[in-house]
Design a protein around this motif. Structure first.
Motif, mmCIF file in Angstrom:
data_model
loop_
_atom_site.group_PDB
_atom_site.id
_atom_site.type_symbol
_atom_site.label_atom_id
_atom_site.label_comp_id
_atom_site.label_asym_id
_atom_site.label_seq_id
_atom_site.Cartn_x
_atom_site.Cartn_y
_atom_site.Cartn_z
ATOM 1 N N HIS A 163 0.799 -1.228 0.000
ATOM 2 C CA HIS A 163 0.000 0.000 0.000
ATOM 3 C C HIS A 163 0.832 1.278 0.000
ATOM 4 O O HIS A 163 0.295 2.357 -0.206
ATOM 5 N N TYR B 234 -6.590 5.090 -8.082
ATOM 6 C CA TYR B 234 -5.996 3.968 -7.347
ATOM 7 C C TYR B 234 -5.441 4.383 -5.992
ATOM 8 O O TYR B 234 -4.831 3.559 -5.294
ATOM 9 N N LEU C 16 -5.895 -0.706 -1.609
ATOM 10 C CA LEU C 16 -5.643 -2.138 -1.782
ATOM 11 C C LEU C 16 -6.807 -2.873 -2.437
ATOM 12 O O LEU C 16 -6.623 -3.956 -2.991
ATOM 13 N N THR D 164 -5.786 -2.883 -5.855
ATOM 14 C CA THR D 164 -4.695 -3.851 -6.049
ATOM 15 C C THR D 164 -5.260 -5.253 -6.251
ATOM 16 O O THR D 164 -4.864 -5.978 -7.169
ATOM 17 N N LEU E 280 2.941 -4.067 -12.417
ATOM 18 C CA LEU E 280 2.892 -3.531 -11.062
ATOM 19 C C LEU E 280 3.267 -2.064 -11.166
ATOM 20 O O LEU E 280 4.392 -1.734 -11.554
ATOM 21 N N ILE F 215 -1.692 -3.156 -12.037
ATOM 22 C CA ILE F 215 -1.851 -3.643 -10.663
ATOM 23 C C ILE F 215 -1.216 -2.587 -9.767
ATOM 24 O O ILE F 215 0.017 -2.537 -9.636
ATOM 25 N N GLY G 137 0.455 -0.821 -6.836
ATOM 26 C CA GLY G 137 1.164 -1.337 -5.674
ATOM 27 C C GLY G 137 2.581 -0.807 -5.623
ATOM 28 O O GLY G 137 3.095 -0.258 -6.601
ATOM 29 N N ILE H 289 3.530 -9.880 -5.223
ATOM 30 C CA ILE H 289 2.751 -9.699 -6.453
ATOM 31 C C ILE H 289 3.230 -10.634 -7.559
ATOM 32 O O ILE H 289 2.427 -11.342 -8.197
#
Length: 244
Positions: free
Chosen positions: A14, A29, A42, A45, A185, A199, A201, A212
């Protein structure tokens, strides 16, 4: 692998960048900020991971390749280990220009790598001068670092799994040219519009990257009907054998 909030928080997934470094396109996000550091939502995520898992499993069941890419210091070893565990090609040292758009050149370089390996294993190598042996060994080490992970890339991948698309911008650009899907990511300083399946993160923490990328590798193994634990045991046994 668990996707609980507790697991993600313990891995530091996070934690984003300082608010002053953010990309405004990451606003959807971001949950908030703490001490001038953005906190990643999250829930987003988990949504990104579930979408990525579904897509990867469909790709793998169709017999296509997944190319893992992550050359930053925190990601390099994880990318190599998890891609190897999943039985997929990877780039963990340096993205060579043309890896996707000029595959013939990459294949020729791989051919040269195999030539050097055969030469170093032969009796002929001892006939070269010490200076030439040193030069050939340097060439081999450099080529091995940059190309070893691409040995199984015998056709275009269907998807790239990327850690930090800002760092790997050349890989993202080549994937776009070839219309290859990208899963990434992405931290709060990235542009989510540059990738197909973001994604959100922390892409700087080793624990976050491990969690991940490990989850995505597990998804591939499950699509191959291989238990992730079994693949880990096989990989460990192979590493021990290589060490001997």
């Amino acid at each position: 692998m668990s996707l609980s909030a507790k697991t993600l928080i313990e891995a530091g997934v996070h934690h984003g960048h300082r608010a002053s470094r953010w990309n405004p396109k990451m606003r959807p996000y971001i949950y908030g900020r703490h001490n001038q550091v953005h906190i990643i939502d999250l829930r987003e995520t988990v949504r990104g991971l579930l979408r990525a898992r579904k897509y990867l499993q469909a790709v793998v069941r169709a017999g296509s390749l997944v190319l893992f890419v992550g050359t930053k210091r925190q990601a390099s070893e994880i990318i190599e280990r998890q891609a190897t565990r999943a039985g997929m090609p990877f780039v963990s040292e340096r993205w060579l220009g043309g890896t996707l758009t000029n595959a013939d050149t990459i294949r020729r370089r791989l051919g040269r790598l195999e030539e050097l390996e055969a030469l170093r294993a032969s009796d002929e190598f001892a006939l070269y001068s010490k200076k030439m042996q040193s030069s050939l060994n340097r060439e081999y080490r450099k080529m091995y670092r940059n190309l070893n992970g691409l040995r199984t890339l015998n056709r275009d991948p269907e998807v790239l799994v990327i850690v930090d698309p800002k760092k790997e911008k050349n890989a993202v650009l080549e994937a776009k040219k070839k219309q290859i899907t990208t899963i990434a990511l992405i931290d709060t300083n990235c542009d989510p519009d540059q990738v197909d399946l973001p994604i959100p993160g922390n892409d700087d923490s080793i624990r976050s990257i491990e969690l991940i990328i490990g989850y995505l590798a597990d998804s591939i193994l499950l699509a191959k009907n291989i238990a992730p634990e079994q693949a880990t045991e096989m990989d460990s046994a192979s590493s021990e054998g290589a060490a001997e």
